[in-house]
Write a protein that holds these residues in place. Sequence first.
Motif, PDB file in Angstrom:
ATOM      1  N   PHE A  87       0.855  -1.362   0.098  1.00  0.00           N
ATOM      2  CA  PHE A  87       0.122   0.037  -0.019  1.00  0.00           C
ATOM      3  C   PHE A  87       0.787   1.223   0.060  1.00  0.00           C
ATOM      4  O   PHE A  87       0.711   1.998  -0.827  1.00  0.00           O
ATOM      5  CB  PHE A  87      -1.000   0.132   1.243  1.00  0.00           C
ATOM      6  N   GLY A  88       1.856   1.217   0.865  1.00  0.00           N
ATOM      7  CA  GLY A  88       2.591   2.576   0.876  1.00  0.00           C
ATOM      8  C   GLY A  88       3.492   2.572  -0.306  1.00  0.00           C
ATOM      9  O   GLY A  88       3.878   3.646  -0.894  1.00  0.00           O
ATOM     10  N   ILE A  89       4.214   1.444  -0.807  1.00  0.00           N
ATOM     11  CA  ILE A  89       5.136   1.391  -2.022  1.00  0.00           C
ATOM     12  C   ILE A  89       4.124   1.881  -3.225  1.00  0.00           C
ATOM     13  O   ILE A  89       4.556   2.761  -4.194  1.00  0.00           O
ATOM     14  CB  ILE A  89       5.342  -0.108  -2.127  1.00  0.00           C
ATOM     15  N   GLY A  90       2.762   1.295  -3.158  1.00  0.00           N
ATOM     16  CA  GLY A  90       1.912   1.513  -4.261  1.00  0.00           C
ATOM     17  C   GLY A  90       1.681   3.032  -4.491  1.00  0.00           C
ATOM     18  O   GLY A  90       1.636   3.699  -5.306  1.00  0.00           O
ATOM     19  N   ASN A  91       1.358   3.596  -3.392  1.00  0.00           N
ATOM     20  CA  ASN A  91       1.122   4.918  -3.159  1.00  0.00           C
ATOM     21  C   ASN A  91       2.188   6.045  -3.705  1.00  0.00           C
ATOM     22  O   ASN A  91       2.279   6.774  -4.314  1.00  0.00           O
ATOM     23  CB  ASN A  91       0.708   5.414  -2.048  1.00  0.00           C
ATOM     24  N   TRP A  92       3.642   5.464  -3.108  1.00  0.00           N
ATOM     25  CA  TRP A  92       4.724   6.065  -3.541  1.00  0.00           C
ATOM     26  C   TRP A  92       4.973   6.261  -4.963  1.00  0.00           C
ATOM     27  O   TRP A  92       5.389   7.104  -5.755  1.00  0.00           O
ATOM     28  CB  TRP A  92       6.173   5.374  -2.670  1.00  0.00           C
ATOM     29  N   VAL A  93       4.456   5.376  -5.705  1.00  0.00           N
ATOM     30  CA  VAL A  93       4.758   4.633  -7.129  1.00  0.00           C
ATOM     31  C   VAL A  93       3.937   5.877  -7.835  1.00  0.00           C
ATOM     32  O   VAL A  93       4.434   6.604  -8.821  1.00  0.00           O
ATOM     33  CB  VAL A  93       4.532   3.290  -7.586  1.00  0.00           C
ATOM     34  N   LEU A  94       2.610   5.944  -7.318  1.00  0.00           N
ATOM     35  CA  LEU A  94       1.727   6.933  -7.864  1.00  0.00           C
ATOM     36  C   LEU A  94       2.137   8.550  -7.717  1.00  0.00           C
ATOM     37  O   LEU A  94       2.130   9.052  -8.879  1.00  0.00           O
ATOM     38  CB  LEU A  94       0.218   6.732  -7.458  1.00  0.00           C
ATOM     39  N   ARG A  95       2.740   8.796  -6.879  1.00  0.00           N
ATOM     40  CA  ARG A  95       3.183  10.098  -6.379  1.00  0.00           C
ATOM     41  C   ARG A  95       4.469  10.402  -7.222  1.00  0.00           C
ATOM     42  O   ARG A  95       4.585  11.444  -7.981  1.00  0.00           O
ATOM     43  CB  ARG A  95       3.449  10.390  -4.864  1.00  0.00           C
ATOM     44  N   GLY A 126      -9.392   2.897  -0.731  1.00  0.00           N
ATOM     45  CA  GLY A 126      -8.565   4.410  -0.865  1.00  0.00           C
ATOM     46  C   GLY A 126      -8.139   4.376  -2.196  1.00  0.00           C
ATOM     47  O   GLY A 126      -7.442   5.973  -2.454  1.00  0.00           O
ATOM     48  N   LEU A 127      -7.956   3.924  -3.007  1.00  0.00           N
ATOM     49  CA  LEU A 127      -7.072   3.878  -4.330  1.00  0.00           C
ATOM     50  C   LEU A 127      -7.406   5.037  -5.163  1.00  0.00           C
ATOM     51  O   LEU A 127      -6.831   5.889  -5.656  1.00  0.00           O
ATOM     52  CB  LEU A 127      -7.284   2.673  -5.200  1.00  0.00           C
ATOM     53  N   PRO A 128      -8.897   5.277  -5.417  1.00  0.00           N
ATOM     54  CA  PRO A 128      -9.346   6.378  -6.021  1.00  0.00           C
ATOM     55  C   PRO A 128      -8.787   7.455  -5.503  1.00  0.00           C
ATOM     56  O   PRO A 128      -8.518   8.566  -6.437  1.00  0.00           O
ATOM     57  CB  PRO A 128     -10.724   6.165  -6.255  1.00  0.00           C
ATOM     58  N   GLU A 129      -8.941   7.881  -4.236  1.00  0.00           N
ATOM     59  CA  GLU A 129      -8.524   9.283  -3.622  1.00  0.00           C
ATOM     60  C   GLU A 129      -7.121   9.552  -3.929  1.00  0.00           C
ATOM     61  O   GLU A 129      -6.713  10.388  -4.237  1.00  0.00           O
ATOM     62  CB  GLU A 129      -9.031   9.153  -2.040  1.00  0.00           C
ATOM     63  N   GLN A 130      -6.342   8.293  -3.634  1.00  0.00           N
ATOM     64  CA  GLN A 130      -4.857   8.339  -3.769  1.00  0.00           C
ATOM     65  C   GLN A 130      -4.572   8.702  -5.153  1.00  0.00           C
ATOM     66  O   GLN A 130      -3.557   9.586  -5.653  1.00  0.00           O
ATOM     67  CB  GLN A 130      -4.035   6.808  -3.594  1.00  0.00           C
ATOM     68  N   LEU A 135      -2.540  13.225  -8.839  1.00  0.00           N
ATOM     69  CA  LEU A 135      -2.704  13.850 -10.010  1.00  0.00           C
ATOM     70  C   LEU A 135      -2.900  15.344  -9.730  1.00  0.00           C
ATOM     71  O   LEU A 135      -1.947  16.214 -10.371  1.00  0.00           O
ATOM     72  CB  LEU A 135      -3.995  13.258 -10.893  1.00  0.00           C
ATOM     73  N   ALA A 136      -3.822  15.647  -8.912  1.00  0.00           N
ATOM     74  CA  ALA A 136      -4.166  16.992  -8.354  1.00  0.00           C
ATOM     75  C   ALA A 136      -2.833  17.652  -8.110  1.00  0.00           C
ATOM     76  O   ALA A 136      -2.479  18.898  -8.395  1.00  0.00           O
ATOM     77  CB  ALA A 136      -5.257  17.028  -7.736  1.00  0.00           C
ATOM     78  N   ASP A 137      -2.295  17.150  -7.192  1.00  0.00           N
ATOM     79  CA  ASP A 137      -0.984  17.814  -6.605  1.00  0.00           C
ATOM     80  C   ASP A 137       0.259  18.270  -7.573  1.00  0.00           C
ATOM     81  O   ASP A 137       0.991  18.978  -7.228  1.00  0.00           O
ATOM     82  CB  ASP A 137      -0.091  16.841  -5.657  1.00  0.00           C
ATOM     83  N   HIS A 138       0.087  17.399  -8.924  1.00  0.00           N
ATOM     84  CA  HIS A 138       0.951  17.697  -9.697  1.00  0.00           C
ATOM     85  C   HIS A 138       0.340  18.452 -10.888  1.00  0.00           C
ATOM     86  O   HIS A 138       1.102  18.416 -12.014  1.00  0.00           O
ATOM     87  CB  HIS A 138       1.990  16.596 -10.109  1.00  0.00           C
ATOM     88  N   MET A 170     -13.609   7.794 -13.799  1.00  0.00           N
ATOM     89  CA  MET A 170     -13.001   8.664 -13.386  1.00  0.00           C
ATOM     90  C   MET A 170     -12.022   9.266 -14.360  1.00  0.00           C
ATOM     91  O   MET A 170     -11.122  10.229 -14.551  1.00  0.00           O
ATOM     92  CB  MET A 170     -11.930   8.368 -12.174  1.00  0.00           C
ATOM     93  N   GLY A 171     -11.926   8.371 -15.449  1.00  0.00           N
ATOM     94  CA  GLY A 171     -11.361   8.990 -16.837  1.00  0.00           C
ATOM     95  C   GLY A 171      -9.901   8.010 -17.069  1.00  0.00           C
ATOM     96  O   GLY A 171      -9.235   8.429 -18.102  1.00  0.00           O
ATOM     97  N   PHE A 172      -9.740   7.005 -16.180  1.00  0.00           N
ATOM     98  CA  PHE A 172      -8.507   6.339 -16.506  1.00  0.00           C
ATOM     99  C   PHE A 172      -8.646   5.150 -17.594  1.00  0.00           C
ATOM    100  O   PHE A 172      -9.834   4.505 -17.661  1.00  0.00           O
ATOM    101  CB  PHE A 172      -8.133   5.490 -15.269  1.00  0.00           C
TER     102      PHE A 172
END
Length: 277
Positions: A87-95, A126-130, A135-138, A170-172
Amino acid sequence: VKENGRNNICHYSEKLEEAFSRKKVIGRQLLSAVDNGELELHYQPILSASTLDVVKVEALLRWTSPTFGPVSPAEFIPLAEAGGSIFGIGNWVLRKVCADLRSFRDEGLRLKAAVNISGMQLMQPGLPEQLAEALADHGLTADSLELEITETVLMSDEDIISSLINLRSMGFCISLDDFGTGFSSLSYLRTFPVDLIKIDRSFVSGIQPGASDDTLVRAIIELSHNLGLRVVSEGVELKEQFDLLCALGSDQLQGYFISRPLPASALKAFISGYASA
Ligand code: C2E
Ligand code: CA
Ligand code: CA
Ligand code: CA
């Protein structure tokens, strides 16, 4: 004979123990891999068969273990799933993907990335929010990312299907990875909520000069197109494979023949060199 047999048993159990402790150590180390800055992303270019442009890149995770050195994601992703660090690793990858896409853009390079999403990540509420937050942060939108999921994950659970339907709304774009290696019937393709399929390397490597077996690849491409799906061929290592896959109508191509996965800086150099070639 007896003694020999016992030695074998002893040797065998030592090996088992060694493998077991490697797994344990890796599982434990992965829990702090993000915080220790041990992860990196490499990017492999994917070409359009019609324009030969780089249409997107696949993000591939790299991890250097403090004791074992570089460990393949094929080995450590399942251990990250088993130990909960995914979970932490996956979120790191997305960011990290979004941060890199942002910096490519700031330098005038407009790229899209395909990201591998594991089964456990897909099941995570929580995946859709992550995704939305990364995306929004960048300053990016959902059309910057394609989500790759494997056939086996897709077949494992009904909830997976509804999670995918939600992500698509969501558009993915959803890409079905390693196609042909699971046990799904081809007719399932019609009901899976996916946009692209990636033909597994094992089929592509069947295309060899001389002794070519393209029957399956041909059938997969034709059926996918009839269902309105685009096709990516992975593991393209030879010119013969590249040419034949283009001729058979594969929409996109990926593999060592084009480029190995590259660190972000080398990717930029590859693309600018490629564009001017
Ligand atoms: P995959 O998604 O099927 O990725 C393609 C793999 O094939 C990559 O291995 C890539 O380096 C390799 N490859 C690409 N072109 C060629 C070629 O022409 N010939 C050969 N022999 N190999 C080629 P890699 O990077 O070791 O990744 C292995 C697997 O680990 C991936 O398979 C994927 O399932 C998983 N993985 C990698 N990164 C992530 C991630 O961020 N998250 C998750 N959940 N899984 C990941
Ligand atoms: Ca993949
Ligand atoms: Ca694959
Ligand atoms: Ca694979």
